[in-house]
Design an enzyme around this catalytic site. Structure first.
Site, PDB file in Angstrom:
ATOM      1  N   SER A  57     -12.829   0.347   5.526  1.00 56.06           N
ATOM      2  CA  SER A  57     -11.619  -0.307   6.029  1.00 56.06           C
ATOM      3  C   SER A  57     -10.526   0.718   6.296  1.00 56.06           C
ATOM      4  O   SER A  57     -10.416   1.735   5.595  1.00 56.06           O
ATOM      5  CB  SER A  57     -11.119  -1.284   4.961  1.00 56.06           C
ATOM      6  OG  SER A  57      -9.814  -1.708   5.251  1.00 56.06           O
ATOM      7  N   TYR A  81      -8.874  -3.668  -4.311  1.00 54.43           N
ATOM      8  CA  TYR A  81      -9.750  -3.870  -3.144  1.00 54.43           C
ATOM      9  C   TYR A  81      -9.918  -2.553  -2.369  1.00 54.43           C
ATOM     10  O   TYR A  81     -11.028  -2.127  -2.069  1.00 54.43           O
ATOM     11  CB  TYR A  81      -9.168  -4.953  -2.222  1.00 54.43           C
ATOM     12  CG  TYR A  81      -9.661  -4.844  -0.811  1.00 54.43           C
ATOM     13  CD1 TYR A  81     -10.953  -5.227  -0.488  1.00 54.43           C
ATOM     14  CD2 TYR A  81      -8.854  -4.319   0.200  1.00 54.43           C
ATOM     15  CE1 TYR A  81     -11.428  -5.083   0.812  1.00 54.43           C
ATOM     16  CE2 TYR A  81      -9.311  -4.174   1.486  1.00 54.43           C
ATOM     17  CZ  TYR A  81     -10.601  -4.556   1.792  1.00 54.43           C
ATOM     18  OH  TYR A  81     -11.066  -4.397   3.072  1.00 54.43           O
ATOM     19  N   LYS A  85     -13.284   0.205  -1.588  1.00 57.86           N
ATOM     20  CA  LYS A  85     -13.721   0.791  -0.308  1.00 57.86           C
ATOM     21  C   LYS A  85     -13.742   2.319  -0.414  1.00 57.86           C
ATOM     22  O   LYS A  85     -14.687   2.976   0.031  1.00 57.86           O
ATOM     23  CB  LYS A  85     -12.794   0.356   0.834  1.00 57.86           C
ATOM     24  CG  LYS A  85     -12.851  -1.112   1.163  1.00 57.86           C
ATOM     25  CD  LYS A  85     -14.206  -1.515   1.720  1.00 57.86           C
ATOM     26  CE  LYS A  85     -14.321  -3.008   1.960  1.00 57.86           C
ATOM     27  NZ  LYS A  85     -15.697  -3.440   2.264  1.00 57.86           N
TER      28      LYS A  85
HETATM   29  N1  UFG Z   1       1.381 -11.110   8.300  1.00 54.36           N
HETATM   30  C1  UFG Z   1       2.409 -12.008   8.366  1.00 54.36           C
HETATM   31  N2  UFG Z   1       2.201 -13.269   7.874  1.00 54.36           N
HETATM   32  C2  UFG Z   1       1.027 -13.662   7.309  1.00 54.36           C
HETATM   33  C3  UFG Z   1      -0.039 -12.719   7.242  1.00 54.36           C
HETATM   34  C4  UFG Z   1       0.182 -11.450   7.745  1.00 54.36           C
HETATM   35  O1  UFG Z   1       3.496 -11.705   8.857  1.00 54.36           O
HETATM   36  O2  UFG Z   1       0.894 -14.828   6.871  1.00 54.36           O
HETATM   37  C5  UFG Z   1       1.574  -9.763   8.868  1.00 54.36           C
HETATM   38  C6  UFG Z   1       1.433  -8.649   7.844  1.00 54.36           C
HETATM   39  O3  UFG Z   1       2.636  -8.429   7.172  1.00 54.36           O
HETATM   40  C7  UFG Z   1       0.991  -7.499   8.727  1.00 54.36           C
HETATM   41  C8  UFG Z   1       0.167  -8.180   9.830  1.00 54.36           C
HETATM   42  O4  UFG Z   1       0.582  -9.540   9.819  1.00 54.36           O
HETATM   43  O5  UFG Z   1       2.095  -6.882   9.330  1.00 54.36           O
HETATM   44  C9  UFG Z   1      -1.325  -8.114   9.592  1.00 54.36           C
HETATM   45  O6  UFG Z   1      -1.611  -8.611   8.295  1.00 54.36           O
HETATM   46  P1  UFG Z   1      -3.108  -8.995   7.831  1.00 54.36           P
HETATM   47  O7  UFG Z   1      -3.032  -9.532   6.450  1.00 54.36           O
HETATM   48  O8  UFG Z   1      -3.757  -9.838   8.879  1.00 54.36           O
HETATM   49  O9  UFG Z   1      -3.858  -7.604   7.868  1.00 54.36           O
HETATM   50  P2  UFG Z   1      -3.553  -6.262   7.043  1.00 54.36           P
HETATM   51  O10 UFG Z   1      -3.279  -5.210   8.055  1.00 54.36           O
HETATM   52  O11 UFG Z   1      -2.576  -6.440   5.981  1.00 54.36           O
HETATM   53  O12 UFG Z   1      -4.947  -6.067   6.307  1.00 54.36           O
HETATM   54  C10 UFG Z   1      -6.133  -5.972   7.033  1.00 54.36           C
HETATM   55  C11 UFG Z   1      -7.303  -6.499   6.208  1.00 54.36           C
HETATM   56  C12 UFG Z   1      -7.549  -5.649   5.022  1.00 54.36           C
HETATM   57  C13 UFG Z   1      -7.670  -4.239   5.420  1.00 54.36           C
HETATM   58  C14 UFG Z   1      -6.482  -3.793   6.229  1.00 54.36           C
HETATM   59  C15 UFG Z   1      -6.668  -2.419   6.771  1.00 54.36           C
HETATM   60  O13 UFG Z   1      -7.043  -7.804   5.784  1.00 54.36           O
HETATM   61  O14 UFG Z   1      -8.754  -6.061   4.425  1.00 54.36           O
HETATM   62  O15 UFG Z   1      -6.323  -4.660   7.356  1.00 54.36           O
HETATM   63  O16 UFG Z   1      -5.476  -1.929   7.263  1.00 54.36           O
HETATM   64  F1  UFG Z   1      -7.780  -3.457   4.336  1.00 54.36           F
END
Ligand code: UFG
Length: 276
Positions: A57, A81, A85
């Protein structure tokens, strides 16, 4: 395993992946993700199958100092988590150092979204979705009232976090490319980013989904989510050069296919609506 049954290679996708849950239940994550992988590697070795593609990841880049992220960036883990990885990557490198018969490809996924274009296969998280697009999808079908935007004060084009969203079909094709690469003579243990190389903000994703679905997504703004990075996107050069793979789908394609899945299956695979 039957003596007549031979495996040429393994693609190891299995693992728990909710960051918040991993903070609450670290042993669950270490047990499932680490012990599960070690057991798999032992069984593979016992049967002479030493070709592996593993789902790592972009979380191993943490909050990168610069973007795009190249595969040689320093690696960090901000939660259990992410540590699973990172540890599995290190285990894979150690295994190859100890036995050069192994051929291992570690694929660092950026943000997989979308669904199969048929509309029959898609993501169906249990409970409240952790990730942006499954949440947006559930708002669009009326299962949730509004999307909470985590952070509007980032140093980005519109203040919201920027990620590299990649269509799941492109991601799947990246695994096929990795399997082909394992057939080459000298592989060792190699790592590749699977992303598009483009950064998209939360608000841009919401706007793209609204136009794909024709649904308004009500927004509530809140503070930053702990542990979130500001901007994360991939350098795709190494995968393009060495795997001969490049993502094809646009953000609009991702949203179209995700909406196709969502509108055909508003309650995912559950026909009883009990997950409401
Ligand atoms: N976000 C919101 N509201 C929500 C969910 C997310 O504003 O309800 C925002 C987050 O703050 C972030 C973006 O949307 O800016 C993406 O968030 P995600 O949770 O969809 O994805 P992440 O980048 O946090 O995490 C994902 C995977 C992880 C992985 C990571 C690698 O879920 O498993 O990418 O960068 F590790």
């Amino acid at each position: 395993m039957s003596p007549n049954c031979r495996f040429d290679a393994v693609i190891h996708f299995a693992g728990l992946k909710a960051v918040g849950e991993s903070v609450q239940k670290p042993l669950l994550y270490y047990n499932n993700n680490l012990i599960g992988t070690i057991t798999l590697l032992e069984v593979m070795a016992a049967h002479g199958c030493k070709k592996l593609v593993f789902s790592s990841s972009a979380t191993v880049y943490g909050w990168p100092k610069v973007v795009p992220c190249t595969e040689d960036f320093p690696l960090v883990a901000a939660n259990p988590y992410g540590r699973t990885k990172l540890f599995i990557e290190e285990i894979a490198r150690d295994i190859y150092r100890s036995d050069s018969d192994w051929k291992i490809i570690l694929l660092r996924y950026f943000n997989p979204v979308g669904a199969h274009p048929s509309g029959h296969i898609g993501e169906d998280p249990r409970g409240i979705p952790n990730n942006l697009m499954p949440f947006v999808q559930q708002v669009a079908v009326g299962r949730r009232q509004a999307l909470t935007v985590f952070g509007t004060d980032y140093n980005t084009k519109d203040g919201t976090g920027v990620r590299d969203y990649i269509h799941v079909v492109d991601l799947a094709d990246g695994h096929i490319a990795a399997l082909h690469k394992l057939d080459e003579d000298k592989i060792g243990c190699e790592v590749y980013n699977l992303g598009t190389g483009k950064g998209t903000s939360v608000l841009e994703m919401v706007a793209a989904f609204e136009s794909a679905s024709g649904k308004k997504i009500p927004l509530v703004t809140s503070g930053r989510r702990p542990g979130d990075a500001e901007v994360v996107y991939a350098s795709t050069e190494k995968a393009e050069r060495e795997l001969n793979w490049k993502a094809q789908y646009s953000i609009d394609d991702m949203c179209r296919d995700q909406w196709n899945w969502a509108s055909k299956n508003p309650f995912g695979y559950d026909t009883s609506e009990s997950t409401k």
